[in-house]
Scaffold this motif. Sequence first.
Motif, PDB file in Angstrom:
ATOM      1  N   LEU A 160       0.837  -1.201   0.000  1.00  0.00           N
ATOM      2  CA  LEU A 160       0.000   0.000   0.000  1.00  0.00           C
ATOM      3  C   LEU A 160       0.869   1.247   0.000  1.00  0.00           C
ATOM      4  N   GLU A 161       1.923   1.223   0.803  1.00  0.00           N
ATOM      5  CA  GLU A 161       2.867   2.348   0.834  1.00  0.00           C
ATOM      6  C   GLU A 161       3.527   2.543  -0.530  1.00  0.00           C
ATOM      7  N   ARG A 162       3.940   1.424  -1.157  1.00  0.00           N
ATOM      8  CA  ARG A 162       4.588   1.516  -2.473  1.00  0.00           C
ATOM      9  C   ARG A 162       3.640   2.108  -3.507  1.00  0.00           C
ATOM     10  N   THR A 163       2.377   1.712  -3.466  1.00  0.00           N
ATOM     11  CA  THR A 163       1.394   2.269  -4.394  1.00  0.00           C
ATOM     12  C   THR A 163       1.229   3.766  -4.159  1.00  0.00           C
ATOM     13  N   HIS A 164       1.206   4.173  -2.901  1.00  0.00           N
ATOM     14  CA  HIS A 164       1.115   5.599  -2.581  1.00  0.00           C
ATOM     15  C   HIS A 164       2.312   6.352  -3.153  1.00  0.00           C
ATOM     16  N   ASN A 165       3.507   5.819  -2.927  1.00  0.00           N
ATOM     17  CA  ASN A 165       4.716   6.474  -3.438  1.00  0.00           C
ATOM     18  C   ASN A 165       4.741   6.506  -4.957  1.00  0.00           C
ATOM     19  N   LEU A 166       4.250   5.431  -5.608  1.00  0.00           N
ATOM     20  CA  LEU A 166       4.170   5.398  -7.060  1.00  0.00           C
ATOM     21  C   LEU A 166       3.257   6.513  -7.564  1.00  0.00           C
ATOM     22  N   GLY A 167       2.157   6.728  -6.862  1.00  0.00           N
ATOM     23  CA  GLY A 167       1.199   7.758  -7.258  1.00  0.00           C
ATOM     24  C   GLY A 167       1.761   9.158  -7.212  1.00  0.00           C
ATOM     25  N   MET A 168       2.785   9.366  -6.417  1.00  0.00           N
ATOM     26  CA  MET A 168       3.404  10.679  -6.349  1.00  0.00           C
ATOM     27  C   MET A 168       4.153  11.001  -7.647  1.00  0.00           C
ATOM     28  N   VAL A 169       4.526   9.951  -8.416  1.00  0.00           N
ATOM     29  CA  VAL A 169       5.283  10.146  -9.655  1.00  0.00           C
ATOM     30  C   VAL A 169       4.479   9.705 -10.868  1.00  0.00           C
ATOM     31  N   PHE A 170       3.899   8.520 -10.805  1.00  0.00           N
ATOM     32  CA  PHE A 170       3.169   7.951 -11.933  1.00  0.00           C
ATOM     33  C   PHE A 170       1.707   7.783 -11.553  1.00  0.00           C
ATOM     34  N   PHE A 171       0.972   8.848 -11.650  1.00  0.00           N
ATOM     35  CA  PHE A 171      -0.391   8.902 -11.127  1.00  0.00           C
ATOM     36  C   PHE A 171      -1.296   7.826 -11.719  1.00  0.00           C
ATOM     37  N   GLU A 172      -1.350   7.688 -13.033  1.00  0.00           N
ATOM     38  CA  GLU A 172      -2.265   6.746 -13.669  1.00  0.00           C
ATOM     39  C   GLU A 172      -1.991   5.301 -13.256  1.00  0.00           C
ATOM     40  N   ILE A 207      -7.544  10.329  -4.091  1.00  0.00           N
ATOM     41  CA  ILE A 207      -6.565  10.190  -5.168  1.00  0.00           C
ATOM     42  C   ILE A 207      -6.431  11.493  -5.943  1.00  0.00           C
ATOM     43  N   SER A 208      -7.537  12.182  -6.142  1.00  0.00           N
ATOM     44  CA  SER A 208      -7.491  13.437  -6.896  1.00  0.00           C
ATOM     45  C   SER A 208      -6.707  14.526  -6.158  1.00  0.00           C
ATOM     46  N   ARG A 209      -6.472  14.329  -4.869  1.00  0.00           N
ATOM     47  CA  ARG A 209      -5.669  15.264  -4.065  1.00  0.00           C
ATOM     48  C   ARG A 209      -4.260  14.707  -3.909  1.00  0.00           C
ATOM     49  N   ARG A 210      -3.662  14.270  -4.967  1.00  0.00           N
ATOM     50  CA  ARG A 210      -2.343  13.624  -4.975  1.00  0.00           C
ATOM     51  C   ARG A 210      -1.542  13.927  -3.712  1.00  0.00           C
ATOM     52  N   GLY A 211      -0.976  12.873  -3.199  1.00  0.00           N
ATOM     53  CA  GLY A 211      -0.157  13.030  -2.009  1.00  0.00           C
ATOM     54  C   GLY A 211      -0.809  12.502  -0.755  1.00  0.00           C
ATOM     55  N   LEU A 212      -2.144  12.313  -0.790  1.00  0.00           N
ATOM     56  CA  LEU A 212      -2.818  11.758   0.386  1.00  0.00           C
ATOM     57  C   LEU A 212      -2.590  10.256   0.431  1.00  0.00           C
ATOM     58  N   PRO A 213      -2.266   9.715   1.581  1.00  0.00           N
ATOM     59  CA  PRO A 213      -2.054   8.268   1.698  1.00  0.00           C
ATOM     60  C   PRO A 213      -3.393   7.534   1.725  1.00  0.00           C
ATOM     61  N   VAL A 214      -4.006   7.380   0.549  1.00  0.00           N
ATOM     62  CA  VAL A 214      -5.383   6.901   0.469  1.00  0.00           C
ATOM     63  C   VAL A 214      -5.574   5.446   0.868  1.00  0.00           C
ATOM     64  N   LEU A 215      -4.542   4.620   0.756  1.00  0.00           N
ATOM     65  CA  LEU A 215      -4.691   3.207   1.065  1.00  0.00           C
ATOM     66  C   LEU A 215      -4.161   2.829   2.440  1.00  0.00           C
ATOM     67  N   VAL A 216      -3.242   3.607   2.958  1.00  0.00           N
ATOM     68  CA  VAL A 216      -2.623   3.305   4.238  1.00  0.00           C
ATOM     69  C   VAL A 216      -3.695   3.384   5.330  1.00  0.00           C
TER      70      VAL A 216
END
Length: 155
Positions: free
Chosen positions: A24-36, A131-140
């Motif tokens: 979940l953390e890795r997905t969050h970090n991925l979203g900070m760079v590769f949103f889609e 998710i639309s507020r990039r940077g929020l830890p949505v899954l953690v």
Amino acid sequence: MGVAIGRNVLANFLRENGIDLLALERTHNLGMVFFESAVKQAQEHQSRILEAITSGPLPASITESLDNELATFADRRVAVRSSCIAEDAAMTSFAGQYATVLDVRGRDDIIAALRTCWASQYDGRVLRYAISRRGLPVLVPAMAVLIQEMLKPDH
């Protein structure tokens, strides 16, 4: 009178039910760079998490602790309220998006309401908003739950 169930309880529950919190953390970090790419992964995690919350067994460590705490309520009616650390911030407001269950009575119904509150962190509309507020830890796991005795106010 009330009981606070910390967000660490949700994290423990998910871990015990096979959810990889590091993923979940890795997905969050991925979203900070590769949103889609992160959105697709987040949706895959979301369905596994919701399945665990709705039908996964509560670990003995959680049920024992809950049973001790819930004994104070006996047959009283309670409110079971969500409280998420990402709920309100300078740039976001999740007002009304997380669950609250009112007039709950009895251990089994309180546990069902607890699951409802936990699941509300992973609700589709909440997830899309976060998710639309990039940077929020949505899954953690970030959902705490408060159990409070229902009051009967005078008019």
